[in-house]
Every structure is written in C-alpha cells, then in structure tokens.
Design an enzyme around this catalytic site. Structure first.
Site, PDB file in Angstrom:
ATOM      1  N   ASP A   1       0.835  -1.210   0.000  1.00 49.32           N
ATOM      2  CA  ASP A   1       0.000   0.000   0.000  1.00 49.32           C
ATOM      3  C   ASP A   1       0.865   1.254   0.000  1.00 49.32           C
ATOM      4  O   ASP A   1       0.361   2.361  -0.116  1.00 49.32           O
ATOM      5  CB  ASP A   1      -0.893   0.023   1.261  1.00 49.32           C
ATOM      6  N   HIS A   2       2.151   1.062   0.176  1.00 50.62           N
ATOM      7  CA  HIS A   2       3.073   2.196   0.272  1.00 50.62           C
ATOM      8  C   HIS A   2       4.225   1.946  -0.689  1.00 50.62           C
ATOM      9  O   HIS A   2       5.290   1.461  -0.268  1.00 50.62           O
ATOM     10  CB  HIS A   2       3.576   2.341   1.719  1.00 50.62           C
ATOM     11  N   PHE A   3       4.028   2.120  -2.018  1.00 49.22           N
ATOM     12  CA  PHE A   3       2.787   2.618  -2.610  1.00 49.22           C
ATOM     13  C   PHE A   3       2.289   1.555  -3.592  1.00 49.22           C
ATOM     14  O   PHE A   3       3.097   0.756  -4.056  1.00 49.22           O
ATOM     15  CB  PHE A   3       3.059   3.931  -3.339  1.00 49.22           C
TER      16      PHE A   3
ATOM     17  N   VAL B   1       7.861   0.755  -1.353  1.00 55.70           N
ATOM     18  CA  VAL B   1       8.970   1.490  -0.731  1.00 55.70           C
ATOM     19  C   VAL B   1       8.857   1.340   0.783  1.00 55.70           C
ATOM     20  O   VAL B   1       7.753   1.467   1.340  1.00 55.70           O
ATOM     21  CB  VAL B   1       8.900   3.003  -1.093  1.00 55.70           C
TER      22      VAL B   1
END
Lengths: 133, 167
Positions: free
Chosen positions: B33-35, B40
């Site tokens: 989800d990141h990203f 990352v």
C-alpha cells in the site's frame, strides 16, 4: 564567557531544539508559553546545553531537578489545591535564583512558564561563574 | 505482524554503539500500500527501526531495568528510498545518558544487494531523545512491569545470539 556570548549560544540551542525563529528568542520569552516547549524538550535542551558549554577541562553538568525542581505535587507542604504555598514559593526562590518570580500568582500549572530565555542565560552564567570561582 | 523493525543486532559496544540490520521484504503487507505498484519502505518505519536499535543500546546501559521510551525525534534525514530486497543498516551511538533519559545519534546506510554493488551507501541520519519514563518530570506512575522490553525485544536478542543479561 560574556553574558551576550552565552545568550547567543543559548539562542542556537533553542532554535535547534524547539524549531523557533531567531527573532522569537528574546530574554522575556517563556520557553513553554511563548516558544512552545514541552516537558520532553527540557531534556533535549539540558543535553544540548551540557554539550555546548562543556570544554575538555571543564565538563558542564546539569543535575536532574537543578534547572527546574521536580516532584512538587507530591509534597503537600509545597502545593495545596493546585497552588504553591508560601513555603513552596520560598523553596522555589531558593532553588531557582535564575528565575524572576515578580507577578507570579502561585498557580502550579504556571510554574513552567517562569522559565524564560533570560532565566536560562542567567542559569548558565551562574553555573559557569561558580565553576570558575 | 509483529512490531519488530530490525532483524538482527550485528555489533554491540556496551554504552557506546549498537548496530542492527533490517532486510526489506515484499512479504511485508504494508509495503504493497506504500505505494500500490511502487513498494517502498516507509520512512516512519525506518525511524522506528532506528528507535529500536537505539533504544536497545540505551536499555542495555541499565540492564533493561529502565522503561526506555522514545520521546523526541531531534533530527531525521533520509535521502534515498529503501526497496524490497535491499538491506538497511542502523549504527546507533550513545551521545548522552543520565537518570532522566538519553540522547542518541544514528547513521542509516543501505546496501542494494545488486551483483555489482556490495557497498554500504550512507543515506541518512536519525537523532533521538529517550526518556526513562519512571523518572519523568510530571511524576506520573507507570506499571511495574517493564512493558518496553518485552517478548518482541527478547526475540530480537535471541535471533542475534544474545540474551538480555549479557547485552
């Protein structure tokens, strides 16, 4: 070290520790009420002052409670119903000669506001002079 | 998921320095989800890893009797992303310690693990302030049990071949 030199070094410490602007750091500015310092910032400031004013031959050590007395609330002789008693105020004046108590109404929650940039400069100045004596 | 943001302690000089590594993995849920599509390592979790590294170093000074709480991020600069398959190394140094707490600095380095690159690249610095929370200025009481150095912390020490008594 002159009073002005101490003030300049303290201004650098406060800029770094509190993220405030140079023009906000005037002698009358309260660290908590005007510059936004929280209790943990005092730990940071104490560490930075020790680092800034220590020299190879003369370590500058600030003992816990030296800048600001701790455990006030635990002692009913000093604090009653959120207000500093006469005995408490006498104790504070003795232990905090670097602080100006003029106009202080005794409200416990406002004790922290008494630490100003000027009182910090005075505190360091007194300690350096005592060490040199 | 366990709140463990270092994988192994690789060096320890008591009262002075502690080094830990963290392998960034695609198995970590949050990284998707990141990203989305561009995984990352989140900077906030990198700082948490530095805090765990530095906090263990600080705790070891008093044989883990104090509750060592992260109180302030004095400075945090990260200049490069850490990606899955790469390794982070946190080298924490003890700047200052007393009854009330401690100040630490830490260098953050990255190894890409690519075949032609075996160097550690300096990518940032994280300076922290820790409070010995039982010695706090406000006089608040905290539980007797040391909730800071609990099961996860012991697991990290065990995985590093260390036990609390010897750190």
């Amino acid at each position: 070290m002159t009073h002005d030199e101490i003030q300049a070094k303290i201004a650098e410490v406060l800029e770094e520790a509190l993220g405030c602007d140079e023009d906000e750091i005037v002698p009358s500015a309260s660290l908590t009420a005007d510059l936004g310092a929280e209790s943990i910032d005092f730990l940071d400031i104490v560490f930075q002052l020790e680092k800034t004013f220590s020299t190879d031959g003369a370590p500058f050590k600030i003992d816990q409670g030296e800048l600001f007395p701790e455990g006030l609330m635990d002692n009913p002789e000093w604090v009653q119903d959120g207000t500093i008693t006469d005995a408490g105020l006498a104790m504070l004046k003795e232990r905090m000669p670097h602080v100006n108590f003029d106009g202080f109404d005794g409200t416990l929650s406002k004790v922290g506001d008494l630490i100003t940039v000027g009182s910090l400069v005075d505190f360091v100045d007194r300690k350096l002079q005592a060490a040199a004596a | 998921m366990r709140w463990m943001w270092i994988d192994r302690i690789v060096e320890h000089e008591p009262g002075a320095r502690l080094v830990a590594v963290k392998n960034v993995s695609l198995a970590e849920e949050h990284i998707h989800d990141h990203f989305p599509g561009t995984p990352v390592m989140p900077g906030a979790l990198l700082i948490e890893g530095v805090a765990q590294t530095s906090g263990i170093m600080v705790g070891a000074v008093n044989q883990f009797r104090e509750k060592v709480i992260l109180a302030k991020i004095t400075k945090a600069m990260i200049e490069r992303d850490a990606l899955p398959g790469q390794t982070l190394r946190y080298t924490a140094s003890l700047d200052r310690i007393d009854e009330a707490g401690a100040a630490t600095t830490a260098a953050v380095e990255l190894r890409t693990n690519e075949p032609d690159d075996d160097r550690w690249h300096a990518i940032g610095q994280v300076d922290l302030i820790f409070s010995h929370v039982d010695q706090n200025m406000s006089g608040l009481d905290f539980p007797e049990e040391n909730f800071v150095f609990g099961e996860n912390f012991r697991a990290i020490l065990a995985a590093s071949g260390l036990v609390p008594e010897t750190v």
